[in-house]
Design a protein around this motif. Structure first.
Motif, PDB file in Angstrom:
ATOM      1  N   UNK A   1      24.995  13.501  72.181  1.00  0.00           N
ATOM      2  CA  UNK A   1      24.878  12.606  72.283  1.00  0.00           C
ATOM      3  C   UNK A   1      26.030  11.495  71.775  1.00  0.00           C
ATOM      4  N   UNK A   2      26.392  10.414  73.012  1.00  0.00           N
ATOM      5  CA  UNK A   2      27.092   9.123  72.797  1.00  0.00           C
ATOM      6  C   UNK A   2      26.989   9.089  71.256  1.00  0.00           C
ATOM      7  N   UNK A   3      27.890   8.998  70.621  1.00  0.00           N
ATOM      8  CA  UNK A   3      27.385   7.872  69.012  1.00  0.00           C
ATOM      9  C   UNK A   3      28.627   6.213  69.253  1.00  0.00           C
ATOM     10  N   UNK A   4      28.220   5.358  68.589  1.00  0.00           N
ATOM     11  CA  UNK A   4      28.315   4.451  68.093  1.00  0.00           C
ATOM     12  C   UNK A   4      29.223   3.866  66.616  1.00  0.00           C
ATOM     13  N   UNK A   5      29.891   3.277  66.308  1.00  0.00           N
ATOM     14  CA  UNK A   5      29.273   2.594  64.357  1.00  0.00           C
ATOM     15  C   UNK A   5      29.723   1.429  64.777  1.00  0.00           C
ATOM     16  N   UNK A   6      29.614   0.508  63.669  1.00  0.00           N
ATOM     17  CA  UNK A   6      29.309  -0.494  63.486  1.00  0.00           C
ATOM     18  C   UNK A   6      30.671  -1.057  63.094  1.00  0.00           C
ATOM     19  N   UNK A   7      30.467  -2.020  63.926  1.00  0.00           N
ATOM     20  CA  UNK A   7      32.108  -2.767  63.665  1.00  0.00           C
ATOM     21  C   UNK A   7      32.326  -3.446  62.079  1.00  0.00           C
ATOM     22  N   UNK A   8      33.285  -3.101  61.232  1.00  0.00           N
ATOM     23  CA  UNK A   8      32.965  -3.608  59.926  1.00  0.00           C
ATOM     24  C   UNK A   8      34.492  -4.168  59.964  1.00  0.00           C
ATOM     25  N   UNK A   9      35.102  -5.535  59.312  1.00  0.00           N
ATOM     26  CA  UNK A   9      35.552  -6.142  59.274  1.00  0.00           C
ATOM     27  C   UNK A   9      35.689  -7.252  57.959  1.00  0.00           C
ATOM     28  N   UNK A  10      36.617  -8.577  58.474  1.00  0.00           N
ATOM     29  CA  UNK A  10      36.071  -9.612  57.828  1.00  0.00           C
ATOM     30  C   UNK A  10      34.495 -10.335  57.633  1.00  0.00           C
ATOM     31  N   UNK A  11      34.324 -10.862  56.679  1.00  0.00           N
ATOM     32  CA  UNK A  11      33.075 -11.713  56.757  1.00  0.00           C
ATOM     33  C   UNK A  11      33.292 -12.973  57.128  1.00  0.00           C
ATOM     34  N   UNK A  12      32.518 -13.640  57.851  1.00  0.00           N
ATOM     35  CA  UNK A  12      32.581 -14.893  58.256  1.00  0.00           C
ATOM     36  C   UNK A  12      32.448 -15.787  57.126  1.00  0.00           C
ATOM     37  N   UNK A  13      33.495 -16.254  56.967  1.00  0.00           N
ATOM     38  CA  UNK A  13      33.127 -17.919  56.242  1.00  0.00           C
ATOM     39  C   UNK A  13      34.296 -17.133  54.812  1.00  0.00           C
ATOM     40  N   UNK A  14      34.497 -15.394  55.289  1.00  0.00           N
ATOM     41  CA  UNK A  14      35.348 -15.274  54.039  1.00  0.00           C
ATOM     42  C   UNK A  14      37.323 -15.838  53.447  1.00  0.00           C
ATOM     43  N   UNK A  15      37.677 -15.571  52.864  1.00  0.00           N
ATOM     44  CA  UNK A  15      39.116 -15.693  52.842  1.00  0.00           C
ATOM     45  C   UNK A  15      39.479 -14.738  53.001  1.00  0.00           C
ATOM     46  N   UNK A  16      40.542 -14.246  53.193  1.00  0.00           N
ATOM     47  CA  UNK A  16      42.061 -12.756  53.739  1.00  0.00           C
ATOM     48  C   UNK A  16      42.162 -12.718  52.449  1.00  0.00           C
ATOM     49  N   UNK A  17      42.313 -13.693  51.398  1.00  0.00           N
ATOM     50  CA  UNK A  17      43.281 -12.978  50.087  1.00  0.00           C
ATOM     51  C   UNK A  17      42.239 -12.323  49.192  1.00  0.00           C
ATOM     52  N   UNK A  18      40.692 -12.265  49.807  1.00  0.00           N
ATOM     53  CA  UNK A  18      39.810 -12.065  47.812  1.00  0.00           C
ATOM     54  C   UNK A  18      39.976 -10.195  49.022  1.00  0.00           C
ATOM     55  N   UNK A  19      39.757 -10.279  50.690  1.00  0.00           N
ATOM     56  CA  UNK A  19      39.302  -9.031  51.511  1.00  0.00           C
ATOM     57  C   UNK A  19      40.465  -7.649  50.279  1.00  0.00           C
ATOM     58  N   UNK A  20      39.336  -6.431  50.407  1.00  0.00           N
ATOM     59  CA  UNK A  20      40.214  -5.627  49.558  1.00  0.00           C
ATOM     60  C   UNK A  20      40.630  -4.738  50.537  1.00  0.00           C
ATOM     61  N   UNK A  21      41.921  -4.511  50.237  1.00  0.00           N
ATOM     62  CA  UNK A  21      42.600  -3.168  51.538  1.00  0.00           C
ATOM     63  C   UNK A  21      41.835  -2.524  52.304  1.00  0.00           C
TER      64      UNK A  21
ATOM     65  N   UNK B   1      40.392  -2.078  58.141  1.00  0.00           N
ATOM     66  CA  UNK B   1      39.312  -2.259  58.866  1.00  0.00           C
ATOM     67  C   UNK B   1      39.647  -3.099  60.378  1.00  0.00           C
ATOM     68  N   UNK B   2      39.343  -4.729  59.303  1.00  0.00           N
ATOM     69  CA  UNK B   2      39.536  -5.701  60.655  1.00  0.00           C
ATOM     70  C   UNK B   2      40.543  -5.444  61.857  1.00  0.00           C
ATOM     71  N   UNK B   3      41.525  -4.805  61.074  1.00  0.00           N
ATOM     72  CA  UNK B   3      43.102  -4.937  61.788  1.00  0.00           C
ATOM     73  C   UNK B   3      42.507  -3.525  63.068  1.00  0.00           C
ATOM     74  N   UNK B   4      41.990  -2.750  62.354  1.00  0.00           N
ATOM     75  CA  UNK B   4      41.417  -1.827  63.448  1.00  0.00           C
ATOM     76  C   UNK B   4      40.738  -1.959  64.634  1.00  0.00           C
ATOM     77  N   UNK B   5      39.390  -2.844  63.990  1.00  0.00           N
ATOM     78  CA  UNK B   5      38.986  -3.299  65.231  1.00  0.00           C
ATOM     79  C   UNK B   5      39.017  -5.428  65.693  1.00  0.00           C
ATOM     80  N   UNK B   6      40.619  -4.977  65.742  1.00  0.00           N
ATOM     81  CA  UNK B   6      40.779  -6.029  66.146  1.00  0.00           C
ATOM     82  C   UNK B   6      40.267  -5.989  68.646  1.00  0.00           C
ATOM     83  N   UNK B   7      40.342  -7.396  68.723  1.00  0.00           N
ATOM     84  CA  UNK B   7      39.737  -7.459  69.769  1.00  0.00           C
ATOM     85  C   UNK B   7      40.683  -8.888  70.301  1.00  0.00           C
ATOM     86  N   UNK B   8      40.911  -8.201  72.082  1.00  0.00           N
ATOM     87  CA  UNK B   8      41.871  -9.193  72.729  1.00  0.00           C
ATOM     88  C   UNK B   8      41.200 -10.801  72.861  1.00  0.00           C
TER      89      UNK B   8
END
Length: 198
Positions: free
Chosen positions: A164-184, A189-196
């Motif tokens: 059965x094909x399986x996908x997972x919701x993307x995760x990463x930085x929230x809209x309106x968030x600041x990089x300095x407050x994001x946990x590792x 995950x934001x780097x892993x899920x980056x798009x062109x």
């Protein structure tokens, strides 16, 4: 500490999830001090909810019928199932108006610390739903925490074994968030899920 039934009321509110001692005290005193607060209506609603609300026999969402409104809707895409932990997650996804498939509510997440294993979730019901071969994709939308990730990993292994094909919701930085407050983990995950950029 208060005398008698006032303390009992505070203690009872304190047993609810997400309500600490101070919040429980505030709710209790709001009920006591607000003259037009309809206590009988609250008691009536609590009784009605216990009597009338049940879990959908198909997906596990809450409903007053045997099947929820989403499972009864013929316009929904029967080939897509989004797996979530709790009924409140269905509401969160529905608010986006992006998903037009069906849901499957697990009733929690795998958590060995809390004594919750795969057998305590509605995984067998999910496997039965996938038995007819109509489902073309299962989207895992468990919470992005330790328990949610463990549940997603378990389901992913189970579902890929039956093709059965399986996908997972993307995760990463929230809209309106600041990089300095994001946990590792979130930033990773934001780097892993980056798009062109197009």
């Amino acid at each position: 500490m208060y005398d008698g039934i006032v303390q009992d009321l505070i203690d009872e509110f304190g047993r609810l999830p997400g309500i600490g001692p101070k919040s429980a005290q505030r709710i209790a005193f709001h009920i006591l001090q607000t003259q037009n607060f309809d206590v009988s209506r609250l008691a009536e609603l609590l009784s009605e909810v216990r009597e009338k609300v049940r879990f959908c026999e198909v997906c596990g969402n809450i409903t007053e019928e045997t099947r929820c409104s989403i499972c009864r809707d013929p316009r929904r895409d029967q080939a897509l199932i989004c797996v979530v932990e709790e009924p409140k997650d269905v509401v969160a996804i529905e608010r986006t108006r992006q998903f037009r498939g069906l849901y499957h509510v697990l009733g929690g997440a795998i958590s060995p610390i809390d004594g919750i294993g795969p057998d305590d979730l509605s995984i067998p019901a999910l496997m039965r739903r996938l038995g007819d071969g109509e489902v073309k994709e299962v989207i895992l939308a468990t919470d992005p925490n330790l328990e949610g990730e463990a549940t997603a990993a378990y389901l992913s292994r189970l579902l890929t074994a039956i093709d059965v094909p399986v996908s997972r919701l993307a995760s990463g930085l929230p809209v309106g968030g600041d990089l300095e407050f994001a946990d590792e983990v979130t930033l990773g995950r934001a780097f892993e899920g980056r798009r062109q950029v197009e």
